[in-house]
Design a protein around this motif. Structure first.
Motif, PDB file in Angstrom:
ATOM      1  N   ARG A 309      60.432  51.009 -18.476  1.00  0.00           N
ATOM      2  CA  ARG A 309      59.952  49.899 -17.659  1.00  0.00           C
ATOM      3  C   ARG A 309      59.014  50.418 -16.559  1.00  0.00           C
ATOM      4  O   ARG A 309      59.206  51.513 -16.043  1.00  0.00           O
ATOM      5  N   THR A 310      58.031  49.603 -16.218  1.00  0.00           N
ATOM      6  CA  THR A 310      57.173  49.884 -15.067  1.00  0.00           C
ATOM      7  C   THR A 310      57.629  48.997 -13.914  1.00  0.00           C
ATOM      8  O   THR A 310      57.614  47.765 -14.029  1.00  0.00           O
ATOM      9  N   VAL A 311      58.064  49.628 -12.834  1.00  0.00           N
ATOM     10  CA  VAL A 311      58.577  48.890 -11.673  1.00  0.00           C
ATOM     11  C   VAL A 311      57.590  49.030 -10.523  1.00  0.00           C
ATOM     12  O   VAL A 311      57.147  50.137 -10.207  1.00  0.00           O
ATOM     13  N   GLY A 312      57.259  47.923  -9.889  1.00  0.00           N
ATOM     14  CA  GLY A 312      56.357  47.949  -8.746  1.00  0.00           C
ATOM     15  C   GLY A 312      57.116  47.934  -7.435  1.00  0.00           C
ATOM     16  O   GLY A 312      57.884  47.002  -7.170  1.00  0.00           O
ATOM     17  N   LEU A 313      56.958  48.985  -6.633  1.00  0.00           N
ATOM     18  CA  LEU A 313      57.503  49.003  -5.267  1.00  0.00           C
ATOM     19  C   LEU A 313      56.345  48.610  -4.360  1.00  0.00           C
ATOM     20  O   LEU A 313      55.420  49.389  -4.136  1.00  0.00           O
ATOM     21  N   LEU A 314      56.394  47.386  -3.872  1.00  0.00           N
ATOM     22  CA  LEU A 314      55.255  46.792  -3.175  1.00  0.00           C
ATOM     23  C   LEU A 314      55.593  46.498  -1.718  1.00  0.00           C
ATOM     24  O   LEU A 314      56.553  45.806  -1.413  1.00  0.00           O
ATOM     25  N   GLY A 315      54.780  47.057  -0.816  1.00  0.00           N
ATOM     26  CA  GLY A 315      54.878  46.731   0.606  1.00  0.00           C
ATOM     27  C   GLY A 315      53.484  46.473   1.127  1.00  0.00           C
ATOM     28  O   GLY A 315      52.589  47.298   0.911  1.00  0.00           O
ATOM     29  N   MET A 316      53.257  45.327   1.788  1.00  0.00           N
ATOM     30  CA  MET A 316      51.912  44.955   2.222  1.00  0.00           C
ATOM     31  C   MET A 316      51.906  44.430   3.646  1.00  0.00           C
ATOM     32  O   MET A 316      52.924  43.950   4.159  1.00  0.00           O
ATOM     33  N   LEU A 317      50.744  44.497   4.264  1.00  0.00           N
ATOM     34  CA  LEU A 317      50.546  43.915   5.583  1.00  0.00           C
ATOM     35  C   LEU A 317      50.240  42.422   5.443  1.00  0.00           C
ATOM     36  O   LEU A 317      49.758  41.961   4.405  1.00  0.00           O
ATOM     37  N   ALA A 318      50.508  41.680   6.511  1.00  0.00           N
ATOM     38  CA  ALA A 318      50.395  40.227   6.463  1.00  0.00           C
ATOM     39  C   ALA A 318      48.958  39.746   6.323  1.00  0.00           C
ATOM     40  O   ALA A 318      48.720  38.625   5.859  1.00  0.00           O
ATOM     41  N   ASP A 319      47.977  40.573   6.717  1.00  0.00           N
ATOM     42  CA  ASP A 319      46.586  40.124   6.652  1.00  0.00           C
ATOM     43  C   ASP A 319      45.893  40.528   5.347  1.00  0.00           C
ATOM     44  O   ASP A 319      44.673  40.455   5.240  1.00  0.00           O
ATOM     45  N   LYS A 320      46.666  40.970   4.357  1.00  0.00           N
ATOM     46  CA  LYS A 320      46.098  41.339   3.064  1.00  0.00           C
ATOM     47  C   LYS A 320      46.383  40.244   2.024  1.00  0.00           C
ATOM     48  O   LYS A 320      47.320  39.463   2.162  1.00  0.00           O
ATOM     49  N   ASP A 321      45.566  40.214   0.965  1.00  0.00           N
ATOM     50  CA  ASP A 321      45.667  39.201  -0.082  1.00  0.00           C
ATOM     51  C   ASP A 321      46.772  39.586  -1.072  1.00  0.00           C
ATOM     52  O   ASP A 321      46.503  40.147  -2.132  1.00  0.00           O
ATOM     53  N   ALA A 322      48.004  39.281  -0.699  1.00  0.00           N
ATOM     54  CA  ALA A 322      49.151  39.661  -1.532  1.00  0.00           C
ATOM     55  C   ALA A 322      49.107  38.977  -2.888  1.00  0.00           C
ATOM     56  O   ALA A 322      49.395  39.602  -3.919  1.00  0.00           O
ATOM     57  N   ASP A 323      48.749  37.699  -2.916  1.00  0.00           N
ATOM     58  CA  ASP A 323      48.716  36.982  -4.190  1.00  0.00           C
ATOM     59  C   ASP A 323      47.686  37.582  -5.139  1.00  0.00           C
ATOM     60  O   ASP A 323      47.935  37.694  -6.345  1.00  0.00           O
ATOM     61  N   GLY A 324      46.538  37.980  -4.604  1.00  0.00           N
ATOM     62  CA  GLY A 324      45.518  38.596  -5.440  1.00  0.00           C
ATOM     63  C   GLY A 324      45.964  39.933  -6.007  1.00  0.00           C
ATOM     64  O   GLY A 324      45.698  40.245  -7.178  1.00  0.00           O
ATOM     65  N   VAL A 325      46.658  40.720  -5.188  1.00  0.00           N
ATOM     66  CA  VAL A 325      47.174  42.019  -5.640  1.00  0.00           C
ATOM     67  C   VAL A 325      48.236  41.814  -6.722  1.00  0.00           C
ATOM     68  O   VAL A 325      48.235  42.482  -7.759  1.00  0.00           O
ATOM     69  N   ALA A 335      58.973  44.690 -13.460  1.00  0.00           N
ATOM     70  CA  ALA A 335      59.909  44.244 -12.426  1.00  0.00           C
ATOM     71  C   ALA A 335      59.433  44.756 -11.077  1.00  0.00           C
ATOM     72  O   ALA A 335      58.662  45.714 -11.008  1.00  0.00           O
ATOM     73  N   TRP A 336      59.926  44.107 -10.020  1.00  0.00           N
ATOM     74  CA  TRP A 336      59.410  44.407  -8.682  1.00  0.00           C
ATOM     75  C   TRP A 336      60.539  44.699  -7.702  1.00  0.00           C
ATOM     76  O   TRP A 336      61.622  44.108  -7.777  1.00  0.00           O
ATOM     77  N   VAL A 337      60.218  45.576  -6.751  1.00  0.00           N
ATOM     78  CA  VAL A 337      61.072  45.797  -5.591  1.00  0.00           C
ATOM     79  C   VAL A 337      60.167  45.683  -4.356  1.00  0.00           C
ATOM     80  O   VAL A 337      59.535  46.649  -3.950  1.00  0.00           O
ATOM     81  N   PRO A 338      60.061  44.493  -3.770  1.00  0.00           N
ATOM     82  CA  PRO A 338      59.260  44.344  -2.552  1.00  0.00           C
ATOM     83  C   PRO A 338      59.969  44.984  -1.368  1.00  0.00           C
ATOM     84  O   PRO A 338      61.199  45.032  -1.321  1.00  0.00           O
ATOM     85  N   ALA A 339      59.175  45.471  -0.414  1.00  0.00           N
ATOM     86  CA  ALA A 339      59.736  46.140   0.761  1.00  0.00           C
ATOM     87  C   ALA A 339      59.073  45.620   2.026  1.00  0.00           C
ATOM     88  O   ALA A 339      57.866  45.359   2.045  1.00  0.00           O
ATOM     89  N   SER A 340      59.869  45.483   3.069  1.00  0.00           N
ATOM     90  CA  SER A 340      59.345  45.059   4.370  1.00  0.00           C
ATOM     91  C   SER A 340      58.670  46.231   5.065  1.00  0.00           C
ATOM     92  O   SER A 340      59.143  47.364   5.015  1.00  0.00           O
ATOM     93  N   LEU A 341      57.554  45.950   5.733  1.00  0.00           N
ATOM     94  CA  LEU A 341      56.901  46.937   6.588  1.00  0.00           C
ATOM     95  C   LEU A 341      57.203  46.607   8.045  1.00  0.00           C
ATOM     96  O   LEU A 341      57.566  45.477   8.377  1.00  0.00           O
ATOM     97  N   ALA A 342      57.024  47.594   8.912  1.00  0.00           N
ATOM     98  CA  ALA A 342      57.278  47.405  10.335  1.00  0.00           C
ATOM     99  C   ALA A 342      55.962  47.189  11.078  1.00  0.00           C
ATOM    100  O   ALA A 342      54.892  47.487  10.561  1.00  0.00           O
ATOM    101  N   GLY A 343      56.051  46.659  12.300  1.00  0.00           N
ATOM    102  CA  GLY A 343      54.871  46.535  13.145  1.00  0.00           C
ATOM    103  C   GLY A 343      54.354  45.108  13.244  1.00  0.00           C
ATOM    104  O   GLY A 343      54.850  44.186  12.595  1.00  0.00           O
ATOM    105  N   GLU A 344      53.326  44.942  14.078  1.00  0.00           N
ATOM    106  CA  GLU A 344      52.783  43.607  14.377  1.00  0.00           C
ATOM    107  C   GLU A 344      52.232  42.908  13.136  1.00  0.00           C
ATOM    108  O   GLU A 344      52.336  41.691  13.007  1.00  0.00           O
TER     109      GLU A 344
END
Length: 420
Positions: A309-325, A335-344
């Motif tokens: 399986r190919t699993v995506g570990l995805l963490g993104m900033l709020a000002d990026k085009d997450a849906d496009g990625v 399958a996916w494992v999204p991760a929270s990032l820290a900071g403003e």
């Protein structure tokens, strides 16, 4: 902090710079050009030859290949890039080696003296870093300086230096808050690094028309991929975009370098760039954080079969085009494992999970951080599985640190076993 109490360590300097200017990004050249003038950086060429690289994606890989190719031909090189993954020192390489703390501190001190020499000038973290790096490069008397634009082009601090050759790799949407969403406008900003009568290397066949319009207005010499040059399929695949390899070769030719085939083969076969299609066992780390970069990632994974399986570990900033990625990567991720990032500018794993679900993605776990997500995932991978870590420099950096910490712990455990 007064100028009488300057920091004496790199971490202290970086903390000072982060707090010194009211905003993190303040586009414009007036302030940085004034300090550059006071430092003498505009009095003479930075070094024998300067190549400046701008673009939405592909800048880092183009710089890495320019550096490797030039060094394979015996040139002394300086390369300035941003951002860094693990250490600030990564941003400046002198003859292939990361600048040491003393060199960076000396550059910061030179900037501080100049900015206070007369009416004080306020500079951002990036502007001080850029001027300090340029000061170090000038003192090094290198054969070639390779300068990566941090954001945009026309108003970026790097653009105070006139390049002998200007490179534009790609133009796509990113940093919308600063550059907008109109590709023609973004292209015009990036074309701000071009100079009258000097070569402009265009490294993509799909650049907006505004790039050539600016080149025409300036009278810059246009050398475009697919027209003036193209990549040779017989050259070694560096594991990086071949368009960028061809662009680097063309730029060096225009900078006056006589290319030798064997040296080019050796350089391209050995070039490495952390965080760009970087494989560490089952884990592939890539800092791609916009749909254009994600599309390239999907293409590379599609031609590299995986039995598991190919699993995506995805963490993104709020000002990026997450849906496009997510849309670009979904065809190659099981399958996916999204991760929270820290900071403003952070985006929560819950937000990513909701978007992934809307795209039909299977979410296995919601990571409190990239490191926690990697820890959770590592315990559940089969030997034939693979993981794509992407979405942000912050995501890749944290997983790299997690990986290095694990290797260090494993090494200590092995040493302890051996001592028993």
């Amino acid at each position: 902090m007064s100028d009488h109490a300057l920091p004496d360590t790199l971490p202290a300097w970086l903390a000072r710079l982060e707090a010194a200017h009211p905003v993190g990004i303040d586009l414009g050249l007036e302030r940085v050009a004034e300090v550059a003038r006071r430092m003498g950086l505009l009095d003479a060429p930075l070094c024998d030859r300067v190549i400046t690289v701008a673009g939405t994606n592909g800048k880092g890989s183009t710089v890495a290949m320019l550096e490797a190719l030039a060094r394979a031909h015996g040139l002394s090189t300086a390369a300035y890039t941003s951002p860094h993954l693990l250490r600030y020192n990564e941003r400046l390489r002198l003859d292939g080696q990361e600048a040491d703390d003393a060199t960076l501190i000396a550059g910061f001190e030179a900037v501080e003296v100049a900015r206070l020499d007369g009416e004080p000038v306020s500079l951002t973290y990036f502007e001080v870093g850029t001027l300090g790096a340029l000061w170090a490069i000038a003192r090094g008397q290198m054969d070639l300086a390779i300068l990566e634009v941090g954001l945009g082009g026309r108003l970026d601090a790097v653009n105070v230096i006139d390049p002998d050759v200007a490179v534009i790799t790609t133009v796509a949407q990113d940093h919308a808050a600063f550059l907008g969403t109109d590709l023609e406008g973004i292209g015009r900003e990036k074309a701000g690094i071009l100079r009258a009568g000097r070569p402009a290397v265009l490294g993509s066949t799909t650049l907006p028309a505004s790039v050539r319009q600016v080149a025409g207005e300036l009278g810059a010499e246009v050398h475009a991929l697919g027209e003036a040059f193209d990549w040779d399929p017989t050259l070694p695949d560096p594991g990086l975009p071949l368009d960028n390899a061809a662009t680097a070769l063309q730029a060096l030719l225009l900078a006056g370098l006589d290319l030798e085939e064997e040296a080019c083969r050796r350089a391209l076969a050995g070039v490495e760039l952390p965080g760009r299609m970087q494989w560490l066992g089952q884990w592939c780390l890539d800092v791609g954080h916009n749909p254009h970069a994600a599309g390239y990632l999907a293409q590379r994974l599609a031609v590299r079969p995986c039995r598991g399986r190919t699993v995506g570990l995805l963490g993104m900033l709020a000002d990026k085009d997450a849906d496009g990625v997510i849309a670009a990567l979904s065809p190659v991720v099981d399958a996916w494992v999204p991760a929270s990032l820290a900071g403003e500018r952070a985006r929560a794993a819950d937000d990513l999970a909701e978007r992934l679900a809307r795209h039909g993605g299977a979410v296995w776990h919601r990571g409190a951080s990239p490191a926690e997500a990697a820890d959770w995932l590592a315990a559940r991978l089969a030997p034939e599985d693979r993981v794509l870590v992407c979405g942000s420099f912050f995501t890749v950096a944290e997983v790299l640190e997690w990986r290095l910490a694990g290797e260090q712990t494993a090494g200590e455990d092995t040493a302890s076993e051996g001592a028993r």
